[in-house]
Enzyme design. Structure first.
Site, short mmCIF file in Angstrom:
data_model
loop_
_atom_site.label_atom_id
_atom_site.label_comp_id
_atom_site.label_asym_id
_atom_site.label_seq_id
_atom_site.Cartn_x
_atom_site.Cartn_y
_atom_site.Cartn_z
N LYS A 200 24.91 23.87 47.96
CA LYS A 200 24.92 25.34 48.05
C LYS A 200 26.02 26.01 47.61
O LYS A 200 27.43 24.57 48.08
CB LYS A 200 23.36 25.81 48.51
CG LYS A 200 22.64 25.57 49.04
CD LYS A 200 22.04 25.89 47.49
CE LYS A 200 19.94 26.38 47.75
NZ LYS A 200 19.69 25.11 46.76
C1 LIG Z 1 15.53 30.08 46.13
C2 LIG Z 1 15.71 29.29 47.08
N1 LIG Z 1 15.10 29.34 48.62
C3 LIG Z 1 15.32 28.61 49.40
C4 LIG Z 1 15.30 27.37 49.56
C5 LIG Z 1 16.01 26.49 50.83
O1 LIG Z 1 16.81 25.77 51.50
P1 LIG Z 1 16.57 24.77 51.99
O2 LIG Z 1 17.08 23.52 51.53
O3 LIG Z 1 18.18 25.51 52.82
O4 LIG Z 1 15.79 25.17 53.13
C6 LIG Z 1 16.41 26.77 48.27
C7 LIG Z 1 17.12 25.75 48.67
O5 LIG Z 1 17.00 24.86 47.47
C8 LIG Z 1 16.42 27.78 47.54
O6 LIG Z 1 16.84 27.79 46.09
#
Ligand SMILES: Cc1ncc(COP(=O)(O)O)c(C=O)c1O
Length: 399
Positions: A200
């Site tokens: 990210k």
């Molecule tokens: C659009 C979206 N929502 C939620 C997430 C979930 O994030 P995390 O990996 O921090 O739980 C991601 C992660 O890739 C994402 O791209």
């Protein structure tokens, strides 16, 4: 033009050697992060502590939000936001099929029923008209995802939400720097949920954050993120002396560690410099691919700020002369890491079996999901790395 950057290569070998495989989404980690993590390790305070509290303050200040609660992931942030809404079984939550599984899973884990609305084919974001059409008397909330870092049409979505009395939970996993009409993504809805996963725009390895304007929601999310223990339970081992905590509900283990915040604090300090670097790479790709038979990202809308999280191209087999999956394989053979964001949600067997969704029920998301390829866009990329990506794309397309 891109050609100036294309480096000479042998007639048969890959653009990049295997020992220099370009890892998709590798973060840019500086000495500051390394030193801060080492200091945390040496301090003996590894878990949730003062660095998490500092990261929360700095992140909410950067975003201009009233409250921030750091958690272990964006998935946790989404789940806790849904729980804070006290959704009941049978409640429906509308979201996009062009997202990561976590968005939909969080709705399911909160005990509600996910409902999909198709995306706009150009912006790849939730189509507000499709959201309005998906709303039923049981709908309680809408979860817009600012896809790739491009803001959703928040004026229209907020109008639909206000007219139908819906809560708004923004999935800002791609949208740390995103702005819409002068306002930061994650501050429009009742909750803004962020990811600091390793690929990210700000990285803590794993990590997330909830923004909210409601003190009550922030307090409850904090309690739910740490077993349901009463406020500031993390301080129970601090130099303020042991204090009893009381469990007020069955919570989760979703807290962020100081080791993670140690990375995030310095990542956040460089967020604008990293954004500028990605913006420059984005422009270079647009320029270099302008003559190729690929779909390129739409220009950002006026009075918005794109976070430039993902640079996605659409590979249409008829136009490009090879399928999307063949393109992925060919890029990998050139030792360039690529990604797919995303196969539309109904393509996954669990969702189609559980909810009866078919990919062609959401034709725009299906079409994008079957053609899309994400190219490397990390601020860690050197000029040579970017030139290699450009050379590989052109080679794979026979240009
Ligand atoms: C659009 C979206 N929502 C939620 C997430 C979930 O994030 P995390 O990996 O921090 O739980 C991601 C992660 O890739 C994402 O791209």
């Amino acid at each position: 033009m891109s050609g100036e950057r294309v480096r000479p290569r042998g007639p048969t070998g890959p653009v990049r050697s295997a020992d220099r495989f370009l890892v998709f989404g590798a973060p840019a980690i500086g000495d500051e992060e390394v030193d801060e993590v080492v200091a945390s390790l040496r301090s003996g305070w590894l878990g949730t502590g003062p660095k998490v509290a500092r990261f929360e303050v700095e992140f909410r200040t950067y975003k201009g939000a009233a409250h921030a609660v750091a958690v272990s992931s964006c998935t946790a942030a989404l789940h806790l936001s849904m729980l804070a809404l006290r959704l009941q079984p049978g409640d429906e939550v509308v979201t996009t099929p062009m997202t990561f599984a976590a968005t939909v899973n969080a709705i399911i884990h909160a005990g509600a029923t996910p409902v999909l609305a198709d995306v706009d084919p150009v912006t790849m974001n939730l189509d507000p008209a499709a959201v309005a059409a998906a709303v039923t008397p049981r709908t309680r909330a809408v979860v817009p995802v600012h896809f790739a870092g491009r803001p959703c049409e928040m004026d229209d979505l907020l109008a639909v939400a206000a007219a139908r009395g819906l809560a708004v939970i923004e999935d800002c996993a791609h949208a740390i720097e995103t702005e819409y009409h002068g306002r930061a993504a994650g501050t429009f809805g009742d909750f803004g949920c962020f990811s600091f996963y390793v690929t990210k725009n700000v990285v803590t390895g794993e990590g997330g954050m909830v923004l909210t304007s409601s003190e009550d929601h922030a307090a409850r999310i904090k309690v739910l993120a740490l077993h349901g223990m009463s406020k500031d339970a993390w301080k129970r081992f601090s130099d303020e002396g042991y204090r009893h905590y009381f469990v007020t509900e069955a919570g989760y283990k979703y807290n962020m560690m100081d080791i993670q915040a140690a990375i995030g604090i310095h990542q956040l300090a460089r967020v604008e410099a990293a954004w500028r670097r990605r913006a420059a790479i984005w422009d270079e790709y647009l320029h270099a691919f302008a003559d190729l038979p690929l779909g390129l990202p739409a220009a950002p809308a006026p009075d918005t700020r794109h976070a430039y999280h993902l640079f996605t191209v659409l590979v249409d087999e008829e136009r490009a002369g090879l399928s999307r999956d063949a393109f992925l394989d060919a890029m990998t053979a050139e030792n360039i890491g690529v990604g797919v964001h995303y196969l539309s949600i109904p393509e996954h067997p669990f969702y189609s079996e559980r909810f009866g969704w078919r990919p062609d029920d959401f034709p725009h998301a299906m079409r994008i999901g079957r053609r899309t390829v994400s190219l490397p866009l990390s601020p860690a990329l050197s000029a040579d790395d970017v030139a290699d990506v450009v050379a590989a794309v052109r080679k794979v397309l026979g240009r």
